[in-house]
Motif scaffolding. Structure first.
Motif, PDB file in Angstrom:
ATOM      1  N   PRO A 197       0.806  -1.233   0.000  1.00  0.00           N
ATOM      2  CA  PRO A 197       0.000   0.000   0.000  1.00  0.00           C
ATOM      3  C   PRO A 197       0.832   1.274   0.000  1.00  0.00           C
ATOM      4  O   PRO A 197       0.487   2.243  -0.671  1.00  0.00           O
ATOM      5  N   LYS A 198       1.937   1.272   0.736  1.00  0.00           N
ATOM      6  CA  LYS A 198       2.765   2.471   0.825  1.00  0.00           C
ATOM      7  C   LYS A 198       4.061   2.260   0.056  1.00  0.00           C
ATOM      8  O   LYS A 198       4.719   1.234   0.199  1.00  0.00           O
ATOM      9  N   GLN A 199       4.421   3.231  -0.743  1.00  0.00           N
ATOM     10  CA  GLN A 199       5.661   3.165  -1.502  1.00  0.00           C
ATOM     11  C   GLN A 199       6.857   3.007  -0.554  1.00  0.00           C
ATOM     12  O   GLN A 199       6.990   3.779   0.401  1.00  0.00           O
ATOM     13  N   PRO A 200       7.729   2.008  -0.779  1.00  0.00           N
ATOM     14  CA  PRO A 200       8.816   1.777   0.166  1.00  0.00           C
ATOM     15  C   PRO A 200       9.897   2.852   0.160  1.00  0.00           C
ATOM     16  O   PRO A 200      10.627   3.006   1.135  1.00  0.00           O
ATOM     17  N   GLY A 201      10.044   3.589  -0.956  1.00  0.00           N
ATOM     18  CA  GLY A 201      11.026   4.660  -1.002  1.00  0.00           C
ATOM     19  C   GLY A 201      12.454   4.189  -1.136  1.00  0.00           C
ATOM     20  O   GLY A 201      13.392   4.980  -0.992  1.00  0.00           O
ATOM     21  N   GLN A 202      12.661   2.912  -1.442  1.00  0.00           N
ATOM     22  CA  GLN A 202      14.002   2.368  -1.626  1.00  0.00           C
ATOM     23  C   GLN A 202      13.892   1.133  -2.511  1.00  0.00           C
ATOM     24  O   GLN A 202      12.836   0.517  -2.604  1.00  0.00           O
ATOM     25  N   PRO A 203      14.968   0.751  -3.195  1.00  0.00           N
ATOM     26  CA  PRO A 203      14.963  -0.540  -3.889  1.00  0.00           C
ATOM     27  C   PRO A 203      14.852  -1.680  -2.876  1.00  0.00           C
ATOM     28  O   PRO A 203      15.224  -1.536  -1.708  1.00  0.00           O
ATOM     29  N   ILE A 204      14.346  -2.818  -3.346  1.00  0.00           N
ATOM     30  CA  ILE A 204      14.197  -3.995  -2.492  1.00  0.00           C
ATOM     31  C   ILE A 204      14.900  -5.179  -3.153  1.00  0.00           C
ATOM     32  O   ILE A 204      14.594  -5.527  -4.298  1.00  0.00           O
ATOM     33  N   ASN A 205      15.828  -5.794  -2.439  1.00  0.00           N
ATOM     34  CA  ASN A 205      16.444  -7.032  -2.916  1.00  0.00           C
ATOM     35  C   ASN A 205      15.446  -8.176  -2.853  1.00  0.00           C
ATOM     36  O   ASN A 205      14.777  -8.376  -1.822  1.00  0.00           O
ATOM     37  N   LEU A 206      15.351  -8.939  -3.939  1.00  0.00           N
ATOM     38  CA  LEU A 206      14.543 -10.160  -3.963  1.00  0.00           C
ATOM     39  C   LEU A 206      15.430 -11.307  -4.430  1.00  0.00           C
ATOM     40  O   LEU A 206      15.908 -11.308  -5.572  1.00  0.00           O
ATOM     41  N   GLY A 207      15.669 -12.251  -3.573  1.00  0.00           N
ATOM     42  CA  GLY A 207      16.507 -13.392  -3.907  1.00  0.00           C
ATOM     43  C   GLY A 207      16.557 -14.340  -2.729  1.00  0.00           C
ATOM     44  O   GLY A 207      16.008 -14.070  -1.655  1.00  0.00           O
ATOM     45  N   ASN A 208      17.209 -15.455  -2.929  1.00  0.00           N
ATOM     46  CA  ASN A 208      17.367 -16.435  -1.869  1.00  0.00           C
ATOM     47  C   ASN A 208      18.765 -16.287  -1.286  1.00  0.00           C
ATOM     48  O   ASN A 208      19.757 -16.426  -2.000  1.00  0.00           O
ATOM     49  N   PRO A 209      18.897 -15.984   0.015  1.00  0.00           N
ATOM     50  CA  PRO A 209      20.225 -15.716   0.578  1.00  0.00           C
ATOM     51  C   PRO A 209      21.084 -16.960   0.778  1.00  0.00           C
ATOM     52  O   PRO A 209      22.248 -16.833   1.184  1.00  0.00           O
ATOM     53  N   GLU A 210      20.544 -18.155   0.483  1.00  0.00           N
ATOM     54  CA  GLU A 210      21.365 -19.359   0.596  1.00  0.00           C
ATOM     55  C   GLU A 210      22.403 -19.355  -0.524  1.00  0.00           C
ATOM     56  O   GLU A 210      22.064 -19.303  -1.701  1.00  0.00           O
ATOM     57  N   GLU A 211      23.671 -19.409  -0.176  1.00  0.00           N
ATOM     58  CA  GLU A 211      24.775 -19.188  -1.111  1.00  0.00           C
ATOM     59  C   GLU A 211      25.450 -20.509  -1.477  1.00  0.00           C
ATOM     60  O   GLU A 211      25.700 -21.349  -0.616  1.00  0.00           O
ATOM     61  N   PHE A 212      25.729 -20.685  -2.765  1.00  0.00           N
ATOM     62  CA  PHE A 212      26.384 -21.891  -3.263  1.00  0.00           C
ATOM     63  C   PHE A 212      27.541 -21.511  -4.173  1.00  0.00           C
ATOM     64  O   PHE A 212      27.450 -20.537  -4.922  1.00  0.00           O
ATOM     65  N   THR A 213      28.601 -22.296  -4.132  1.00  0.00           N
ATOM     66  CA  THR A 213      29.619 -22.132  -5.159  1.00  0.00           C
ATOM     67  C   THR A 213      29.081 -22.735  -6.458  1.00  0.00           C
ATOM     68  O   THR A 213      28.179 -23.584  -6.451  1.00  0.00           O
ATOM     69  N   ILE A 214      29.658 -22.298  -7.568  1.00  0.00           N
ATOM     70  CA  ILE A 214      29.261 -22.847  -8.857  1.00  0.00           C
ATOM     71  C   ILE A 214      29.578 -24.349  -8.903  1.00  0.00           C
ATOM     72  O   ILE A 214      28.820 -25.140  -9.475  1.00  0.00           O
ATOM     73  N   ARG A 215      30.654 -24.750  -8.284  1.00  0.00           N
ATOM     74  CA  ARG A 215      30.994 -26.173  -8.210  1.00  0.00           C
ATOM     75  C   ARG A 215      29.914 -26.936  -7.446  1.00  0.00           C
ATOM     76  O   ARG A 215      29.492 -28.024  -7.860  1.00  0.00           O
ATOM     77  N   GLN A 216      29.435 -26.380  -6.331  1.00  0.00           N
ATOM     78  CA  GLN A 216      28.373 -27.038  -5.578  1.00  0.00           C
ATOM     79  C   GLN A 216      27.104 -27.165  -6.415  1.00  0.00           C
ATOM     80  O   GLN A 216      26.427 -28.203  -6.377  1.00  0.00           O
ATOM     81  N   LEU A 217      26.767 -26.123  -7.160  1.00  0.00           N
ATOM     82  CA  LEU A 217      25.594 -26.195  -8.018  1.00  0.00           C
ATOM     83  C   LEU A 217      25.729 -27.339  -9.011  1.00  0.00           C
ATOM     84  O   LEU A 217      24.785 -28.116  -9.219  1.00  0.00           O
ATOM     85  N   ALA A 218      26.876 -27.460  -9.643  1.00  0.00           N
ATOM     86  CA  ALA A 218      27.096 -28.541 -10.606  1.00  0.00           C
ATOM     87  C   ALA A 218      26.890 -29.902  -9.948  1.00  0.00           C
ATOM     88  O   ALA A 218      26.240 -30.794 -10.517  1.00  0.00           O
TER      89      ALA A 218
END
Length: 347
Positions: A254-275
């Motif tokens: 309803p109210k404009q946040p007045g700032q950008p908002i990050n949208l993502g999953n904070p769980e972090e993986f190396t590219i090797r782990q993803l593979a």
């Protein structure tokens, strides 16, 4: 694993999770035939909005919206956002999703990519100003460049190379954010910015060159998995259903946040782990090979989503493995139907 029918039922259930009794009823979605834009089209058709889908089809795909073309509330317009657009009737909401997000795609015509971000944003902001519409900009984690801090919060100004091969996208999105800020400050436009971190899921183009689509299609074809660099660079992967839910929460706040908002999953993986996880989830054998890291490829990517949690009451619900279990069958079906081209390099 979810089949396509289950996926669509899940999508419809998700799309009714917001109270739209007081919401406005007409939405324009640029890049509406793309990976994310087409799923927003589904959401708002299910909510009984009039949906105008704008796309020049440079990376968007008609197959993503084919099931909507005969719907009485849906209109597709082939149009490039770098040119002004005048819709028929009033517009209440605008999602500005237009711009290639895959490095190989946006680097293939860097000047047009830059124009899409800047002229496209200005055209949509002018339209929002004219109609009194609320507008959301699909920005990106790439505005942080190769970050010197982790996790990246919205207050971090980034570390971006203005002269590299990725600059057309990174700097274009940064400039678009500036336009959104200035239209809000000077014209009172209700302009909102979502900084989207790596997102994956059904409707990705199997040949778009992003790391999840690369790895899954390579394994399913029986090819080697190609890692650029030593595989220690990190990413945080957000399943598409979670991301779409966040975008909707932001535009309907309803109210404009007045700032950008990050949208993502904070769980972090190396590219090797993803593979390794992709190999496990596909239950296939694959050899991992290493190639040189592309110029300006970020070493680390992890969102601070404190603002999204506090302001939007939003957080991702799917783990990487859960998301892949819905995504892998989609890629299997795509490869079986289309004999899709071999993926191109990007991570």
């Amino acid at each position: 694993m979810l089949g396509s029918d289950q996926f669509q039922r899940g999508r419809s259930a998700r799309s009714t999770s917001y109270d739209t009794s007081q919401m406005q009823r007409s939405v324009l979605i640029t890049g509406g035939a793309g990976f994310l834009g087409s799923q927003l089209c589904d959401v708002y058709i299910a909510r009984d909005y009039r949906v105008i889908c704008l796309d020049n089809l440079s990376t968007g795909r008609m197959k993503n919206i084919g099931h909507l073309l005969d719907h009485p509330n849906f209109e597709f317009v082939e149009h490039d956002v770098i040119e002004p657009f005048q819709p028929s009737g009033c517009i209440d909401l605008i999602f500005n999703m237009a711009c290639p997000a895959s490095p190989p795609k946006y680097q293939s015509d860097p000047i047009h990519t830059f124009q899409t971000s800047i002229r496209g944003a200005e055209n949509m902001l002018s339209l929002a100003h004219k109609h009194g519409a609320r507008i959301l900009q699909a920005s990106t984690s790439e505005i942080y460049g190769d970050p010197e801090i982790s996790p990246q919060s919205e207050t971090y100004h980034g570390n971006v190379n203005t002269l590299g091969p990725r600059s057309c996208y990174d700097e274009g999105k940064r400039a678009a954010e500036t336009l959104f800020y200035d239209y809000r400050q000077h014209y009172g436009v209700d302009a909102r910015i979502a900084r989207i971190f790596n997102t994956y899921g059904p409707r990705m183009d199997p040949g778009d060159g992003r790391v999840v689509s690369n790895f899954v299609t390579q394994v399913l074809r029986g090819d080697d998995i190609t890692i650029y660099g030593d595989g220690s660079q990190t990413r945080s992967f957000c399943f598409v259903d979670d991301l779409i839910r966040g975008l909707c929460a932001l535009i309907h706040l309803p109210k404009q946040p007045g700032q950008p908002i990050n949208l993502g999953n904070p769980e972090e993986f190396t590219i090797r782990q993803l593979a390794e996880i992709v190999i496990q989830e596909t239950q296939k054998d694959a050899r991992i090979v290493y190639k040189d890291l592309p110029v300006d490829d970020p070493r680390q990517r992890r969102p601070d989503i404190s603002s999204a949690c506090e302001i939007l009451n939003w957080r991702p619900e799917h783990t990487l493995r859960e998301g892949l279990r819905s995504t892998i069958p989609y890629f299997m079906a795509e490869l079986a139907r289309n004999n899709a081209p071999s993926p191109i390099a990007a991570q």
